[in-house]
Design an enzyme around this catalytic site. Structure first.
Site, PDB file in Angstrom:
ATOM      1  N   TRP A 108       0.855  -1.196   0.000  1.00  0.00           N
ATOM      2  CA  TRP A 108       0.000   0.000   0.000  1.00  0.00           C
ATOM      3  C   TRP A 108       0.883   1.235   0.000  1.00  0.00           C
ATOM      4  CZ3 TRP A 108      -0.299   4.209   3.201  1.00  0.00           C
ATOM      5  CH2 TRP A 108      -1.468   4.948   3.221  1.00  0.00           C
ATOM      6  N   SER A 121       4.599  -6.066   2.503  1.00  0.00           N
ATOM      7  CA  SER A 121       3.728  -5.247   3.329  1.00  0.00           C
ATOM      8  C   SER A 121       2.270  -5.703   3.182  1.00  0.00           C
ATOM      9  CB  SER A 121       3.925  -3.774   2.976  1.00  0.00           C
ATOM     10  OG  SER A 121       3.422  -2.941   3.981  1.00  0.00           O
ATOM     11  N   THR A 122       1.362  -4.839   2.706  1.00  0.00           N
ATOM     12  CA  THR A 122      -0.020  -5.271   2.479  1.00  0.00           C
ATOM     13  C   THR A 122      -0.063  -6.416   1.484  1.00  0.00           C
ATOM     14  OG1 THR A 122      -0.835  -3.037   2.925  1.00  0.00           O
ATOM     15  CG2 THR A 122      -2.299  -4.504   1.715  1.00  0.00           C
ATOM     16  N   ALA A 159       8.512  -7.939   4.927  1.00  0.00           N
ATOM     17  CA  ALA A 159       8.026  -6.802   5.725  1.00  0.00           C
ATOM     18  C   ALA A 159       6.501  -6.754   5.697  1.00  0.00           C
ATOM     19  CB  ALA A 159       8.623  -5.495   5.216  1.00  0.00           C
ATOM     20  N   ASP A 179      12.523  -1.424  10.565  1.00  0.00           N
ATOM     21  CA  ASP A 179      11.284  -1.155   9.837  1.00  0.00           C
ATOM     22  C   ASP A 179      10.410  -0.254  10.703  1.00  0.00           C
ATOM     23  OD1 ASP A 179       8.729  -1.289   8.631  1.00  0.00           O
ATOM     24  OD2 ASP A 179       9.157  -3.282   7.822  1.00  0.00           O
ATOM     25  N   HIS A 238      11.677  -0.526   5.870  1.00  0.00           N
ATOM     26  CA  HIS A 238      10.499  -1.132   5.261  1.00  0.00           C
ATOM     27  C   HIS A 238      10.658  -1.241   3.742  1.00  0.00           C
ATOM     28  CE1 HIS A 238       6.360  -2.470   5.394  1.00  0.00           C
ATOM     29  NE2 HIS A 238       6.013  -1.593   4.467  1.00  0.00           N
TER      30      HIS A 238
END
Length: 278
Positions: free
Chosen positions: A31, A97-98, A124, A229, A258
């Site tokens: 995201w 991530s997302t 991450a 992160d 991140h």
């Protein structure tokens, strides 16, 4: 064709490069970005002879800016629609991530039941849940995510600039060298997408409890995260993922941010290749 239309009428953009008979690697972006965030990985693995695929999540990048379906269930089903359209088999799914939440949901709910997945990688990534909950205490408070929503609604362009210039790549750390082209590209990708998709997506990536998805990911799974992160705290992400996954290999990178897939691409690509070929 570089788009498909899902069962609910949403047009999803995708890239598909490389030999169609080679092992596929599918990348799932974070995201509020797009498949362009995987440039360093897609070019690297294309040159290694793999088939590389990436799509823009609904409401992000070049996919349709619909006003519905901005949740992990739809993210996973959209990914499954791309996989089915391209008939990907023995695939490695890599999420950041997302996108890591999307990978967990896809692999557990679609990939393994359909026998299409060989391995998975969470980079991450947000599972099991970013929010502080009774099931997983120690996460971030709701106020943190309410703050993201408020900043996005007030001035998305400025908010995205501050995220990219600051915590995402660790450029706010003392002595860090700002790389303006990288942050400009992050901002460009974010502003291509829908503000509504980004706003609603905050709930999806922060509140979705994916404990059961992680437990169901029976394929070998590589977990990667940096211990600096500032976006997804690794102790509530990678370390918990390692405990919940049936077959996990975990690596924590000292000092990495991140956005390590971009700023530390050479290191990450080598480790990803070793896992995929191992």
């Amino acid at each position: 064709m570089t788009t498909i239309t899902t069962q609910d009428g949403t047009e999803i953009f995708f890239k598909d490069w490389g030999p169609k008979d080679a092992q596929p690697i599918m990348f799932h972006h974070g995201w509020p970005l797009s498949s362009d965030d995987w440039d360093s990985q897609m070019l690297f693995f294309f040159n290694q002879g793999f088939r590389v695929v990436a799509h823009d999540r609904r409401g992000h990048g070049r996919s349709a800016q619909v006003d519905f379906g901005h949740d992990m269930d739809h993210y996973a089903s959209d990914a499954a629609a791309v996989v089915a359209h391209l008939d990907l088999k023995n695939a490695v799914h890599i999420g950041h991530s997302t996108g890591g939440g999307e990978v967990a949901a896809y692999v557990a709910r679609h990939g393994i039941p359909q026998g299409r997945v060989a391995k998975a990688v969470l980079v991450a990534s947000v599972p099991p849940v970013m929010l502080d909950t009774e099931r997983h205490p120690g996460g971030l408070p709701m106020a943190a995510f309410d703050g993201l929503r408020s900043a996005l609604a007030a001035n998305r362009a400025q908010f995205f600039r501050e995220v990219a210039d600051g915590p995402f790549y660790g450029f706010n750390r003392p002595g860090a060298e700002m790389k303006q082209a990288i942050t400009d590209n992050w901002w460009r990708q974010g502003m291509m997408g829908s503000s509504l998709a980004h706003y609603l997506g905050i709930k999806a990536f922060s509140e979705t409890d994916q404990t059961d998805d992680l437990k169901a990911m029976s394929v070998p799974t590589l977990v990667l995260q940096g211990d600096d992160d500032q976006v997804v705290p690794y102790k509530h992400a990678a370390l918990l993922q390692a405990e919940l996954l049936p077959d996990a290999t975990t690596k924590i990178y000292p000092g990495f941010s991140h956005g390590m897939l971009t700023v530390n691409a050479e290191t990450l690509n080598a480790d990803l290749l070793a896992f995929i070929r191992g």
